[in-house]
Design a protein around this motif. Structure first.
Motif, PDB file in Angstrom:
ATOM      1  N   PHE A  99       0.850  -1.186   0.000  1.00 38.46           N
ATOM      2  CA  PHE A  99       0.000   0.000   0.000  1.00 38.46           C
ATOM      3  C   PHE A  99       0.882   1.230   0.000  1.00 38.46           C
ATOM      4  CE2 PHE A  99      -2.412   3.381   2.040  1.00 38.46           C
ATOM      5  CZ  PHE A  99      -3.662   3.280   1.432  1.00 38.46           C
ATOM      6  N   HIS A 100       0.551   2.194  -0.872  1.00 39.58           N
ATOM      7  CA  HIS A 100       1.321   3.450  -0.912  1.00 39.58           C
ATOM      8  C   HIS A 100       0.460   4.557  -1.501  1.00 39.58           C
ATOM      9  CE1 HIS A 100       4.526   6.324  -1.404  1.00 39.58           C
ATOM     10  NE2 HIS A 100       4.277   6.407  -2.699  1.00 39.58           N
ATOM     11  N   ASP A 101       0.460   5.677  -0.791  1.00 38.21           N
ATOM     12  CA  ASP A 101      -0.181   6.891  -1.295  1.00 38.21           C
ATOM     13  C   ASP A 101      -1.640   6.653  -1.692  1.00 38.21           C
ATOM     14  OD1 ASP A 101      -0.220   9.583  -1.901  1.00 38.21           O
ATOM     15  OD2 ASP A 101       0.489   9.309  -3.960  1.00 38.21           O
ATOM     16  N   GLY A 102      -2.348   5.880  -0.851  1.00 35.31           N
ATOM     17  CA  GLY A 102      -3.775   5.684  -1.058  1.00 35.31           C
ATOM     18  C   GLY A 102      -4.156   4.596  -2.042  1.00 35.31           C
TER      19      GLY A 102
ATOM     20  N   ARG B  26      15.801 -12.673 -12.388  1.00 34.88           N
ATOM     21  CA  ARG B  26      15.795 -11.280 -12.837  1.00 34.88           C
ATOM     22  C   ARG B  26      14.833 -10.476 -11.966  1.00 34.88           C
ATOM     23  NH1 ARG B  26      14.631 -11.601 -19.196  1.00 34.88           N
ATOM     24  NH2 ARG B  26      15.073  -9.358 -19.066  1.00 34.88           N
ATOM     25  N   ALA B  27      15.307  -9.342 -11.493  1.00 38.52           N
ATOM     26  CA  ALA B  27      14.465  -8.423 -10.729  1.00 38.52           C
ATOM     27  C   ALA B  27      14.401  -7.110 -11.494  1.00 38.52           C
ATOM     28  CB  ALA B  27      15.042  -8.198  -9.336  1.00 38.52           C
ATOM     29  N   PHE B  28      13.194  -6.650 -11.750  1.00 37.05           N
ATOM     30  CA  PHE B  28      13.000  -5.429 -12.529  1.00 37.05           C
ATOM     31  C   PHE B  28      12.739  -4.253 -11.603  1.00 37.05           C
ATOM     32  CE2 PHE B  28      11.739  -8.917 -15.335  1.00 37.05           C
ATOM     33  CZ  PHE B  28      12.567  -8.662 -16.422  1.00 37.05           C
ATOM     34  N   VAL B  29      13.363  -3.131 -11.916  1.00 37.42           N
ATOM     35  CA  VAL B  29      13.175  -1.899 -11.158  1.00 37.42           C
ATOM     36  C   VAL B  29      12.358  -0.945 -12.024  1.00 37.42           C
ATOM     37  CG1 VAL B  29      14.293  -0.008  -9.942  1.00 37.42           C
ATOM     38  CG2 VAL B  29      15.401  -2.256 -10.032  1.00 37.42           C
ATOM     39  N   TYR B  30      11.195  -0.535 -11.484  1.00 43.05           N
ATOM     40  CA  TYR B  30      10.262   0.320 -12.218  1.00 43.05           C
ATOM     41  C   TYR B  30      10.220   1.715 -11.595  1.00 43.05           C
ATOM     42  CZ  TYR B  30       8.162  -4.144 -13.804  1.00 43.05           C
ATOM     43  OH  TYR B  30       7.935  -5.405 -14.325  1.00 43.05           O
ATOM     44  N   ASP B  31       9.998   2.706 -12.429  1.00 42.53           N
ATOM     45  CA  ASP B  31       9.642   4.022 -11.928  1.00 42.53           C
ATOM     46  C   ASP B  31       8.248   3.936 -11.320  1.00 42.53           C
ATOM     47  OD1 ASP B  31       8.078   6.742 -12.596  1.00 42.53           O
ATOM     48  OD2 ASP B  31      10.186   7.207 -12.260  1.00 42.53           O
TER      49      ASP B  31
ATOM     50  N   VAL C  46      13.512   0.858 -15.358  1.00 40.30           N
ATOM     51  CA  VAL C  46      14.675   1.747 -15.408  1.00 40.30           C
ATOM     52  C   VAL C  46      15.988   0.982 -15.289  1.00 40.30           C
ATOM     53  CG1 VAL C  46      13.428   3.774 -14.608  1.00 40.30           C
ATOM     54  CG2 VAL C  46      14.442   2.244 -12.920  1.00 40.30           C
ATOM     55  N   ARG C  47      15.962  -0.198 -14.719  1.00 39.64           N
ATOM     56  CA  ARG C  47      17.152  -1.048 -14.670  1.00 39.64           C
ATOM     57  C   ARG C  47      16.735  -2.452 -14.204  1.00 39.64           C
ATOM     58  NH1 ARG C  47      17.394   2.394 -10.548  1.00 39.64           N
ATOM     59  NH2 ARG C  47      17.698   1.620  -8.406  1.00 39.64           N
ATOM     60  N   GLU C  48      17.723  -3.317 -14.112  1.00 37.78           N
ATOM     61  CA  GLU C  48      17.447  -4.717 -13.784  1.00 37.78           C
ATOM     62  C   GLU C  48      18.566  -5.277 -12.921  1.00 37.78           C
ATOM     63  OE1 GLU C  48      17.247  -8.884 -16.340  1.00 37.78           O
ATOM     64  OE2 GLU C  48      16.553  -7.032 -17.292  1.00 37.78           O
ATOM     65  N   HIS C  49      18.211  -6.155 -11.995  1.00 34.23           N
ATOM     66  CA  HIS C  49      19.192  -6.878 -11.186  1.00 34.23           C
ATOM     67  C   HIS C  49      19.109  -8.369 -11.537  1.00 34.23           C
ATOM     68  CE1 HIS C  49      19.826  -3.342  -8.713  1.00 34.23           C
ATOM     69  NE2 HIS C  49      18.551  -3.305  -8.361  1.00 34.23           N
ATOM     70  N   VAL C  50      20.188  -9.085 -11.298  1.00 38.14           N
ATOM     71  CA  VAL C  50      20.178 -10.540 -11.458  1.00 38.14           C
ATOM     72  C   VAL C  50      20.503 -11.167 -10.104  1.00 38.14           C
ATOM     73  CG1 VAL C  50      20.783 -10.498 -13.897  1.00 38.14           C
ATOM     74  CG2 VAL C  50      22.599 -10.585 -12.181  1.00 38.14           C
ATOM     75  N   TYR C  51      19.986 -12.366  -9.871  1.00 37.59           N
ATOM     76  CA  TYR C  51      20.219 -13.063  -8.608  1.00 37.59           C
ATOM     77  C   TYR C  51      20.149 -14.558  -8.848  1.00 37.59           C
ATOM     78  CZ  TYR C  51      15.075 -13.135  -8.680  1.00 37.59           C
ATOM     79  OH  TYR C  51      13.760 -13.298  -9.053  1.00 37.59           O
ATOM     80  N   ASP C  52      20.691 -15.312  -7.908  1.00 38.17           N
ATOM     81  CA  ASP C  52      20.671 -16.770  -7.978  1.00 38.17           C
ATOM     82  C   ASP C  52      19.437 -17.313  -7.260  1.00 38.17           C
ATOM     83  OD1 ASP C  52      23.138 -16.859  -9.317  1.00 38.17           O
ATOM     84  OD2 ASP C  52      24.248 -16.823  -7.412  1.00 38.17           O
TER      85      ASP C  52
ATOM     86  N   ALA D 170       8.271  -4.806  -3.986  1.00 38.84           N
ATOM     87  CA  ALA D 170       8.602  -3.908  -2.886  1.00 38.84           C
ATOM     88  C   ALA D 170       8.817  -2.507  -3.437  1.00 38.84           C
ATOM     89  CB  ALA D 170       9.854  -4.381  -2.144  1.00 38.84           C
ATOM     90  N   ARG D 171       8.554  -1.509  -2.594  1.00 41.60           N
ATOM     91  CA  ARG D 171       8.809  -0.116  -2.965  1.00 41.60           C
ATOM     92  C   ARG D 171      10.030   0.386  -2.211  1.00 41.60           C
ATOM     93  NH1 ARG D 171       7.945   5.059  -1.054  1.00 41.60           N
ATOM     94  NH2 ARG D 171       6.963   4.239   0.855  1.00 41.60           N
ATOM     95  N   VAL D 172      10.942   0.987  -2.956  1.00 39.07           N
ATOM     96  CA  VAL D 172      12.111   1.645  -2.377  1.00 39.07           C
ATOM     97  C   VAL D 172      12.107   3.079  -2.899  1.00 39.07           C
ATOM     98  CG1 VAL D 172      14.608   1.667  -2.132  1.00 39.07           C
ATOM     99  CG2 VAL D 172      13.399  -0.521  -2.285  1.00 39.07           C
ATOM    100  N   GLY D 173      11.644   4.000  -2.078  1.00 36.42           N
ATOM    101  CA  GLY D 173      11.561   5.389  -2.510  1.00 36.42           C
ATOM    102  C   GLY D 173      10.617   5.554  -3.682  1.00 36.42           C
ATOM    103  N   SER D 174      11.121   6.077  -4.771  1.00 40.21           N
ATOM    104  CA  SER D 174      10.300   6.347  -5.954  1.00 40.21           C
ATOM    105  C   SER D 174      10.368   5.216  -6.975  1.00 40.21           C
ATOM    106  CB  SER D 174      10.744   7.653  -6.615  1.00 40.21           C
ATOM    107  OG  SER D 174      12.111   7.555  -7.029  1.00 40.21           O
ATOM    108  N   GLU D 175      10.777   4.028  -6.517  1.00 39.90           N
ATOM    109  CA  GLU D 175      10.902   2.894  -7.428  1.00 39.90           C
ATOM    110  C   GLU D 175      10.238   1.650  -6.855  1.00 39.90           C
ATOM    111  OE1 GLU D 175      15.110   4.015  -9.645  1.00 39.90           O
ATOM    112  OE2 GLU D 175      15.169   2.683  -7.898  1.00 39.90           O
ATOM    113  N   LEU D 176       9.839   0.760  -7.746  1.00 38.52           N
ATOM    114  CA  LEU D 176       9.310  -0.553  -7.385  1.00 38.52           C
ATOM    115  C   LEU D 176      10.287  -1.613  -7.875  1.00 38.52           C
ATOM    116  CD1 LEU D 176       5.569  -0.188  -8.504  1.00 38.52           C
ATOM    117  CD2 LEU D 176       6.419  -0.223  -6.152  1.00 38.52           C
TER     118      LEU D 176
END
Length: 256
Positions: free
Chosen positions: A50-53, A108-113, A120-126, A93-99
């Protein structure tokens, strides 16, 4: 016929072994259902916050995965972006202005505006990705086991791991996560349980049993339509919970 004396010690040993494997029972967390809201019955809910209503929701299944912004009172999907059909969406999860959205087996983890839902970018993990939450300092990630990983929110690197135990035994099948203060709340996959985890040591210190949730909130007869999705509303202290393919979202207030 009485047991032969030679048999009694063996039976006693087995009984004692069984008792030794049983830890103290986990205290129940009582709750009050305040009401229900509509929820898209086609949403295979994997991550919820939940964020901003509004609700922010990640849905899964190949060819159906998405990230969406949802109006709580009506259940209307106000914005949505589809995930590549070859990927299976998971925790959010939300981190500041990104999801940040996990994927199940793709690493693969996607970072969204947060506003535009643009990647906006992507992370990789095992390993597998299941649940994800952010406590204001670290990301916490589950993979369906009894282990949670604590990750750096900027680099997504693993900072530490934590074994989750309930009554002294590993608490497996941890799924969707919600970080609330000193606690991490987690769905236990394919059950009606939500456990409250002390993030300092991984001990389960309480659990909610949602088996009494109204049948009208569920999708009976579908074995995949399990409880999954926990969002906390800090302004009111209310939890919003739902399940995969559930037609309702429940509003809960915890008693303890």
């Amino acid at each position: 016929m009485p047991y032969a004396p030679a048999v009694r010690p063996a039976l006693l040993a087995i009984a004692l072994m069984g008792l030794a494997g049983c830890g103290a029972p986990v205290p129940s967390i009582d709750y009050e259902i305040l009401g229900t809201f509509p929820h898209d019955p086609a949403a295979y809910t994997q991550g919820l916050l939940f964020h901003d209503g509004h609700l922010l929701e990640s849905t899964g299944r190949y060819g159906e995965s998405s990230v969406r912004r949802v109006d709580v009172p009506t259940g209307e999907v106000q914005a949505r972006v589809a995930v590549d059909s070859a990927l299976f969406g998971e925790g959010l999860a939300r981190v500041g202005s990104e999801l940040i959205q996990l994927t199940w087996k793709s690493g693969r983890a996607f970072v969204y505006d947060l506003e535009t839902f643009e990647v906006v970018r992507e992370h990789v993990y095992d390993g597998e990705g299941w649940g994800l939450c952010y406590d204001g300092e670290s990301l916490w990630m589950s993979d369906g086991s009894s282990t949670l990983e604590r990750r750096n929110p900027q680099t997504f690197a693993v900072v530490a791991t934590m074994e989750v135990t309930a009554g002294g035994a590993p608490q497996r099948r941890l799924n969707e996560l919600e970080c609330v203060g000193d606690w991490i709340y987690a769905n236990v996959y394919q059950t009606d349980r939500i456990v409250r985890i002390d993030k300092r040591n991984g001990e389960v210190l309480g659990e909610m049993d949602l088996s009494g949730a109204p049948l009208s909130a569920r999708r009976p007869g579908d074995i995949e339509a399990v409880l999954n999705g926990i969002a906390y509303v800090p302004e009111t202290g209310v939890f919003l919970v739902t399940g995969k393919l559930w037609p309702k979202l429940l509003a809960l207030r915890l008693d303890g």
